[in-house]
Design a protein around this motif. Structure first.
Motif, short mmCIF file in Angstrom:
data_model
loop_
_atom_site.label_atom_id
_atom_site.label_comp_id
_atom_site.label_asym_id
_atom_site.label_seq_id
_atom_site.Cartn_x
_atom_site.Cartn_y
_atom_site.Cartn_z
N ASP A 238 29.02 46.76 27.67
CA ASP A 238 29.63 47.14 28.13
C ASP A 238 29.56 46.75 29.80
OD1 ASP A 238 31.24 48.33 29.88
OD2 ASP A 238 30.77 50.28 30.39
N LYS A 239 30.48 45.67 30.04
CA LYS A 239 29.05 44.73 31.57
C LYS A 239 30.15 45.17 32.44
CE LYS A 239 29.31 40.43 28.31
NZ LYS A 239 29.92 40.81 27.44
N ALA A 240 30.38 46.59 32.98
CA ALA A 240 31.08 47.02 33.65
C ALA A 240 29.77 47.59 34.70
CB ALA A 240 31.41 48.72 33.76
N ALA A 241 28.61 48.34 34.41
CA ALA A 241 28.25 47.78 35.42
C ALA A 241 27.57 46.53 36.01
CB ALA A 241 26.31 48.61 34.99
N THR A 242 27.16 45.74 35.43
CA THR A 242 26.85 44.53 35.59
C THR A 242 28.03 43.88 36.93
OG1 THR A 242 25.76 43.69 33.51
CG2 THR A 242 25.89 42.05 35.34
N LEU A 243 28.97 43.35 36.04
CA LEU A 243 29.99 43.34 37.18
C LEU A 243 29.80 44.49 38.47
CD1 LEU A 243 32.42 41.32 36.57
CD2 LEU A 243 33.68 43.38 36.49
N ALA A 244 29.13 45.63 38.85
CA ALA A 244 30.10 46.02 39.63
C ALA A 244 28.87 45.40 40.71
CB ALA A 244 29.90 47.45 39.50
N LYS A 245 27.48 44.87 40.04
CA LYS A 245 26.29 44.67 40.58
C LYS A 245 26.34 43.97 41.21
CE LYS A 245 22.56 46.40 38.92
NZ LYS A 245 20.93 46.65 37.39
N LEU A 293 22.50 34.61 32.16
CA LEU A 293 23.58 33.72 31.45
C LEU A 293 24.98 34.59 31.50
CD1 LEU A 293 21.95 31.74 28.55
CD2 LEU A 293 22.66 30.86 31.91
N GLY A 294 25.08 35.41 30.98
CA GLY A 294 25.63 36.99 31.02
C GLY A 294 26.66 37.27 31.80
N THR A 295 24.88 37.23 32.82
CA THR A 295 25.62 37.72 34.19
C THR A 295 26.43 36.71 34.91
OG1 THR A 295 23.93 39.21 34.16
CG2 THR A 295 24.88 38.63 36.14
N LEU A 296 25.45 35.61 34.90
CA LEU A 296 26.77 34.43 35.87
C LEU A 296 27.68 34.28 35.28
CD1 LEU A 296 23.94 32.50 36.19
CD2 LEU A 296 24.48 33.82 36.88
N LYS A 297 28.02 34.38 34.16
CA LYS A 297 29.49 34.01 33.03
C LYS A 297 30.23 34.87 33.59
CE LYS A 297 28.20 33.99 28.66
NZ LYS A 297 28.32 34.12 26.94
N LEU A 298 30.11 36.31 34.38
CA LEU A 298 31.01 37.39 34.48
C LEU A 298 31.27 36.53 36.30
CD1 LEU A 298 28.76 40.79 33.96
CD2 LEU A 298 31.59 39.97 32.96
N VAL A 299 30.97 35.93 36.91
CA VAL A 299 31.17 35.20 37.88
C VAL A 299 33.22 35.36 38.08
CG1 VAL A 299 31.65 33.51 39.87
CG2 VAL A 299 29.26 34.32 39.00
N LYS A 300 32.79 34.63 36.93
CA LYS A 300 34.83 33.71 36.74
C LYS A 300 35.54 35.07 36.65
CE LYS A 300 37.37 31.08 36.20
NZ LYS A 300 37.23 29.30 37.72
N LYS A 301 34.97 36.61 36.21
CA LYS A 301 36.42 37.80 35.63
C LYS A 301 35.86 38.82 37.14
CE LYS A 301 37.49 41.46 33.50
NZ LYS A 301 38.04 41.37 32.73
N LEU A 302 34.77 38.32 37.93
CA LEU A 302 34.88 38.77 39.11
C LEU A 302 36.20 38.52 39.84
CD1 LEU A 302 33.93 40.62 41.24
CD2 LEU A 302 31.93 39.31 42.04
N GLU A 303 35.63 36.88 39.69
CA GLU A 303 37.02 36.47 41.04
C GLU A 303 38.36 36.48 40.41
OE1 GLU A 303 36.40 31.89 40.33
OE2 GLU A 303 34.07 31.42 40.62
N ALA A 304 38.52 36.83 38.73
CA ALA A 304 39.81 36.86 38.78
C ALA A 304 39.98 38.37 39.26
CB ALA A 304 39.88 37.51 37.06
N ASN A 305 39.06 39.64 38.98
CA ASN A 305 39.45 40.68 39.91
C ASN A 305 40.03 40.39 41.03
OD1 ASN A 305 39.44 41.66 37.02
ND2 ASN A 305 36.83 42.73 38.09
#
Length: 790
Positions: A238-245, A293-305
């Motif tokens: 669950d990457k929700a917490a990392t995405l919030a950070k 690396l997993g955190t940096l990959k979430l940048v694209k997810k954040l952009e989409a959101n």
């Protein structure tokens, strides 16, 4: 020995059979699919481990047509299947596009799906069958595939939809549409249509979806018998917490970046935000590299959101437009001075230079496939150099993407082309993308339409194209007109529609989620229609209709229809005549089996010369008509003149001039151009010509001023000479009385046998009164020249 499992259904009036367990048993999943006598084998294999550091899904689809499937041997030097043809590339993409979104997020195992055509009956196209086989093979393989999907082709003939039409029915009808879908929703659409309405196109998609459901039921039935154990997947964190950070660190920066309308400025701002994220989480790089690396990959997810949320909430897009607004358009024709037709089409930050080149029949593209050799007279080549997106990259032969985009634009423009009888040219369009931020394939449609109109190609109507996007979140959705590149990447749908003011010519849709509903599809079609109309209006400002004249640099082509019985005369023995026409006139000459001749050249004088030559071969001379001719041979009694290209006639010495001609060579010479009138054509086809009754300067007919010949004494003309049988006693020294019925005239006067020539008869005897006096002026041509048979 074989644990074979088979499922069959009646589908579109034929039997669809799916079989597994007999062929390719070491693959993770293998299906032999057959429809009629067309058979496709699709085998799927999947890597059991993921390569270290891999962060993408490596799905590879290969479609191959075996020439042996149609009982043919490949052409060319190697005589075997080699690199993928354009069709094989397109079908590979056709299989890939609907299955790729149905693998779970985070699944990065490499998968190969190889579909091979083993038998082709000449009627049932193997592309849809290969899609069905690939879906079934994945379903029974055990890999985490959230399918199956079904696929179907639909035609539209006389107002009726036809499931899986034959090639002949597609050619006769107004639609060639392929749909792939899950049981609940449509995943992919590919089509070419003859200016059909939105209602007809929507009906075709829904008709195809119903057919797909029947295939899906059959695949599920087979899977119940033959499916392997499903793979166990690693639990996704669950990457929700990392995405919030991450949002706390760079969320505001990303939101600000996506409000910049200029693409380059936006990319620079996004790069700064990503660098900020790397710096903020740098401590993880040493302690937990995988987490870093997993955190940096979430940048694209954040952009989409952030982008998707802004559009759904406020209806405001990345560049500030509303959901229905089209970017500014500028169009210019005759952009390149030497091209036969050209256009520069710019829509926002997407731009193409489109050129149209016209050629003759020998420029047609020869295509060798399962159906044998065929020739294509319309080509569209799409090029996407790396500088168009401000990048450094490979530049060379077109890749799969370029082939696919070019074919989409080809389908959009093909329905409005004139027939070959109306416009006997080979047409090549090129679309060189010079900027890209949005749909460059639809820009190619608009630019290609204008370039053909600039070249003088009489297309039915101008064609425009638009790319639509979709943002979907639960029951909330927004349809976007004229999407940007970022909206394509971050959205859920890429839906392209092209057509004229009358209707749709092509439609392509790819879904990145598990399908869309009828409501969304219908709304997207109607919104696209309004966008297409706006773009057509902007295009009309540059050029509203096809130019009436071809470019001065384009070749001219004239057609001539001759009787099939004359084809041999035009070609000549071993092609001698047609080669001579080409070599002498400089024009290209092509003739088909129906007697249709195409004469082409950039010089109209060359075309006219070739046409006149051919007409001279195939047409019959007319008594009383005046022709241009050339002296080909001089004889003592006149000159032989070639006229109408392939006919000779005699101009007797008495018909050269009104005054006496002592020697023919004093007046005429071989190769001299003259004008002649046809006086007579005898029963054997020999032609008697006259120069003296034709003005040699103007070609006008002159009054015949030569006095009529006086009648002979003893009666008009030659008179009735009486019966030829009884001529009375012969003179002294002659051969004795003629015996009636006896052809043996006895010995010759010189005592020699009759077989040894005629000998020297000495001076001619004086004619009796009433006969014609001797003399050159009163010389009468021999009977075989004048037609006098008395």
């Amino acid at each position: 020995m074989f644990d074979k499992k088979t499922v069959s259904i009646e589908w579109g009036g034929q039997t669809l059979t799916l079989e597994t367990g007999k062929v390719a048993r070491q693959a993770d999943g293998a299906i032999m699919a057959s429809l009629g006598e067309t058979v496709v084998l699709c085998a799927v294999t999947a890597a059991k481990t993921v390569k270290e550091g891999q962060d993408f899904f490596p799905l590879t689809v290969h479609y191959q047509e075996k020439y042996s499937a149609a009982g043919r041997i490949p052409g060319g030097f190697f005589k075997r299947e080699r690199g993928a043809t354009e069709k094989e590339t397109l079908v590979s993409r056709l299989i890939d596009r609907p299955i790729r979104p149905l693998f779970p997020e985070g699944f990065y195992n490499e998968i190969n799906a190889i579909a091979q055509v083993l038998s082709y009956d000449g009627h049932n196209e193997p592309d849809v069958l290969a899609m069905v086989a690939a879906s079934a093979a994945l379903t029974i393989s055990g890999v985490p595939f959230m399918g199956p999907i079904g696929a179907a082709r639909v035609g539209y003939v006389d107002g009726e939809y036809i499931l899986n039409p034959t090639d002949e029915q597609v050619a006769q009808g107004d639609l060639d549409l392929v749909v792939a879908a899950t049981y609940d929703a449509v995943m992919m659409v590919e089509s070419e249509a003859n200016e059909l309405s939105e209602e007809v196109m929507l009906g075709a998609v829904l008709f195809a979806h119903d057919a797909c459901r029947e295939v899906i039921k059959a695949i599920v039935k087979l899977a119940e018998q033959a499916a392997k154990e499903p793979w166990a997947l690693d639990k996704v964190d669950d990457k929700a917490a990392t995405l919030a950070k991450l949002n706390d660190v760079i969320g505001a920066d990303i939101a600000a970046a996506y409000k910049l309308t200029d693409k380059q400025q936006r990319q620079n701002a996004l790069n700064e935000a990503r660098a900020k994220a790397r710096e903020a989480f740098a401590d993880l790089k040493e302690s937990d590299p995988a987490q870093y690396l997993g955190t940096l990959k979430l940048v694209k997810k954040l952009e989409a959101n952030i982008v998707r949320g802004a559009i759904l909430k406020d209806g405001i897009r990345i560049d500030g437009r509303s959901t229905t607004q089209i970017r500014p358009i500028e169009a210019e024709t005759h952009f390149l001075p030497r091209a036969h037709g050209s256009a520069l089409f710019t829509r926002g930050e997407t731009q193409t230079i489109a050129t149209a080149t016209l050629g003759t029949k020998d420029a047609e593209q020869m295509i060798d496939g399962l159906n044998g050799l065929r020739y294509e007279h319309f080509m569209l080549h799409y090029n996407f150099p790396p500088y168009s997106v401000g990048e450094v990259g490979r530049f060379g032969a077109p890749g799969r993407r370029e082939v696919g985009h070019g074919k989409l634009a080809w389908r959009a423009l093909h329905p409005v082309l004139p027939t070959k009888d109306e416009f006997p040219y080979t047409i090549r369009l090129t679309s060189d993308i010079t900027e890209s931020n949005g749909s460059s394939s639809m820009a190619s449609v608009c630019g290609g339409s204008l370039a053909m109109m600039d070249a003088g190609v009489p297309i039915k109507r101008p064609v425009s194209g638009i790319a639509m996007g979709l943002i979907l979140d639960g029951s909330d959705y927004a349809i976007l007109s004229d999407i940007l590149g970022d909206e394509d990447h971050l959205g859920d749908m890429d839906f392209k529609v092209a057509g004229t003011e009358v209707g749709i010519t092509t439609m392509q849709m790819d879904i990145k989620i598990a399908g869309i509903t009828r409501e969304i599809f219908e709304a997207a079609l109607n919104q696209a229609k309004a966008g297409r109309a706006h773009i057509l209006g902007e295009m009309a400002k540059a050029l509203g209709e096809t130019r009436s004249e071809l470019s001065a640099h384009a070749p001219r082509i004239e057609t001539l229809q001759i009787d099939k019985s004359k084809i041999r005369d035009v070609i000549g023995t071993g092609g001698k005549v047609i080669r001579e026409i080409v070599a002498t006139t400089g024009a290209k000459v092509d003739i088909d089996d129906e007697g249709l001749i195409k004469i082409s050249s950039s010089d109209t004088a060359q075309i006219e010369a070739a046409i006149n030559w051919i007409k001279g071969i195939v047409e019959e001379a007319e008594v009383g008509k005046i022709y241009n001719g050339k002296v080909v041979n001089l004889v003592d009694f006149g000159a032989f003149v070639n006229f109408m290209g392939g006919k000779d006639g005699l101009v007797h010495v008495s018909e050269i001039k009104n005054e006496r001609v002592e020697k023919v060579s004093d007046v005429l010479s071989e190769g001299q151009e003259v004008k002649v009138k046809v006086l007579e054509i005898d029963q054997r086809g020999k032609v008697r010509l006259s120069m003296r009754v034709v003005d040699q300067e103007t070609g006008a007919e002159l009054e015949d001023t030569r006095p009529a010949r006086e009648p002979r004494e003893g009666g008009e003309g030659r008179g009735d000479r009486g019966p030829r049988g009884d001529r009375g006693p012969r003179r002294d020294g002659d051969r004795g009385p003629r015996r009636e019925g006896d052809r043996d005239r006895g010995p010759r006067r010189d005592g020699g046998p009759r077989g040894e020539g005629r000998g020297d008869r000495g001076p001619r005897r004086e004619r009796s009164e009433g006969g014609k006096d001797e003399g050159p002026e009163d010389f009468s041509p021999p009977a075989f020249l004048t037609g006098d048979r008395d």
